[in-house]
Scaffold this motif. Structure first.
Motif, mmCIF file in Angstrom:
data_model
loop_
_atom_site.group_PDB
_atom_site.id
_atom_site.type_symbol
_atom_site.label_atom_id
_atom_site.label_comp_id
_atom_site.label_asym_id
_atom_site.label_seq_id
_atom_site.Cartn_x
_atom_site.Cartn_y
_atom_site.Cartn_z
ATOM 1 N N LYS A 130 0.849 -1.199 0.000
ATOM 2 C CA LYS A 130 0.000 0.000 0.000
ATOM 3 C C LYS A 130 0.878 1.240 0.000
ATOM 4 O O LYS A 130 1.866 1.308 0.736
ATOM 5 N N GLY A 189 -7.368 7.786 6.495
ATOM 6 C CA GLY A 189 -6.344 6.750 6.629
ATOM 7 C C GLY A 189 -6.836 5.367 6.235
ATOM 8 O O GLY A 189 -6.147 4.371 6.423
ATOM 9 N N ASP A 236 -5.135 2.038 4.470
ATOM 10 C CA ASP A 236 -4.399 1.018 5.235
ATOM 11 C C ASP A 236 -5.301 -0.198 5.450
ATOM 12 O O ASP A 236 -4.875 -1.348 5.322
ATOM 13 N N LYS A 296 -0.956 8.239 13.532
ATOM 14 C CA LYS A 296 -1.704 7.936 12.303
ATOM 15 C C LYS A 296 -0.900 7.122 11.286
ATOM 16 O O LYS A 296 -1.339 6.932 10.158
#
Ligand code: ADP
Ligand code: ASP
Ligand code: MG
Length: 416
Positions: A10, A154, A157, A212
């Motif tokens: 990723k 986020g 992820d 984060k």
């Protein structure tokens, strides 16, 4: 011929920030693919794009409609997904871009914070059979009514880890702008050091408390499905940090990391009649609106009244204040006080399970620096405090120094 191993990589927004970086990512993916692996790449939007889109929506509408916002935000990942596929093809690697609905990343309908329910991998497997790299748009899915959903900030992820689980991939690399998980955010504290590995439980706490570098849901998913998860640099080939099941010896480290969340807010409902059902009448409406309440402190008083203080994220502050104002009037409270200039700082470590004194030392360090603690909460492996936002940098540096750089005095003290 044996079926090739599968891997998921990723890449985050900064790593895809411009065309040169996209080309560099393509070259990095190519190296993996040339080793004979089948590679699925999950992409975030190009750096800053999600914020730009959010700002556009907010300048049109004070409270943008959640469904339309997801349609808008998902375009960020659509762009980077197509660009990376083009860059791969330019470098001679067969690739196919796939959006959330094409992979059939099915989610619930909670726009802006949807949860993945299932992933159908057949389309990706088809690409693999043709030795193509599958480039998958992160952060997005589709609900049972075919609405586009997004997974929360986020969220790419989580797409990556869930995809790795669904594909039975041998590993999932979260490639980002730092070369691993550090003892605290390296941008805030120069002394932060990279961890070689960290347990799922510590990483869950760190991610939930503001680090984060990984979205908490990604860590939950990795723990649940036993995904081999690694955080590493998009730019180099360092080993990075492995997120792993707890191993023997990990408890010997008292504090693995210091996390912080600058964007917190605090609301106090004053002089509430102290009767059964009060908390339910206050927190029920907040839960119904999807506002997540974090710390709660109730101060009992002698005359049948009580003050109730709780924290929410800065993002939920105005919605929470409006809701609480209504309830406060209904229950005959003496009014509300609120502040959106607070932050949360936490220390996390498996070693806290059987070691007394961490809390006392933490409070001492903060008090010596003249930092006022407004609220405290603890769990088996973490201690969090709410302080003024302006004190965060100082607090993080001092706590890092006390627990990570120089843990001697505590480590020598008696285990609980
Ligand atoms: P991406 O765009 O690749 O998803 P993020 O900005 O979401 O990247 O996450 C990486 C950032 O996380 C780093 O740049 C760093 O500032 C921040 N961060 C916060 N806490 C930590 C930590 N403990 N270790 C490493 N990075 C951290
Ligand atoms: N683009 C989304 C965000 O900025 C998702 C992600 O980057 O993971 O939050
Ligand atoms: Mg991220």
């Amino acid at each position: 011929m044996a079926t090739p191993e599968r891997t998921v990589q990723k890449y985050g927004g900064t790593s895809l920030g411009d065309l040169d970086r996209i080309r560099a990512v393509a070259a990095r993916v190519k190296r993996r693919w040339e080793q004979g692996l089948n590679v699925a790449v999950v992409v975030s939007a190009m750096g800053g794009e999600t914020n730009r889109l959010l700002a556009l929506a907010r300048s049109l509408s004070g409270e943008p409609d959640a469904r339309e916002l997801d349609v808008l935000l998902s375009t960020g990942e659509q762009v980077s997904c197509a660009l990376l596929s083009l860059a791969l093809k330019e470098q001679g690697v067969p690739a196919e871009s796939l959006l959330g609905h094409q992979v059939r990343i099915s989610t619930d309908s909670a726009h802006g914070k949807a949860r993945i329910q299932s992933i159908k991998v057949s389309r990706i497997e088809r690409a693999f059979e043709e030795r193509k790299v599958a480039v998958v748009a992160g952060f997005q899915g589709i609900d049972s009514d075919d609405n586009i959903t997004t997974l929360g900030r986020g969220g790419s992820d989580t797409t990556a880890v869930a995809l790795a689980a669904a594909l039975g991939a041998t590993s999932c690399d979260i490639c980002t702008d730092v070369d691993g998980v550090y003892t605290t955010d390296p941008r805030t504290c120069d002394q932060a050091v990279r961890l070689e590995k960290i347990s799922y439980d510590e990483m869950l706490e760190l991610a939930g408390l503001g680090a984060k570098v990984l979205q908490i849901r990604a860590v939950e998913c990795a723990k649940r499905y036993g995904v081999k998860l690694r955080v590493c640099s998009s730019f180099g080939d360092d080993e990075g940090t492995w997120v792993v099941p707890e191993e023997e010896g990990m408890e010997e480290v008292l504090v693995s990391g210091v996390a912080f969340d600058r964007d917190q807010a605090k609301i106090t409902v004053k002089l509430v009649p102290d009767t059964p059902g009060l908390a339910a009448s206050l927190f029920g409406p907040l839960a119904d609106k999807g506002v997540v309440v974090d710390m709660i402190v109730q101060n009992v008083s002698a005359d049948g009244h009580t003050d109730l203080t709780f924290t929410v994220s800065g993002e939920d502050f105005s919605a929470a204040t409006n809701l609480v104002q209504d309830v406060a009037e209904k229950v005959g409270a003496g009014g509300i006080d609120s502040s959106d200039t607070v932050a949360k700082v936490s220390v996390v470590g498996l070693g806290m399970r059987n070691h007394a004194g961490v809390a006392a030392r933490m409070f001492e360090v903060l008090s010596d620096a003249g930092i006022n603690i407004q609220m405290i909460s603890t769990s088996e492996i973490k201690i969090s405090v709410v302080i003024e936002r302006d004190d965060v940098d100082k607090a993080v540096k001092l706590l890092h120094e006390a627990f990570v750089e120089d843990p001697g005095s505590l480590a020598e003290s008696k285990p609980a």
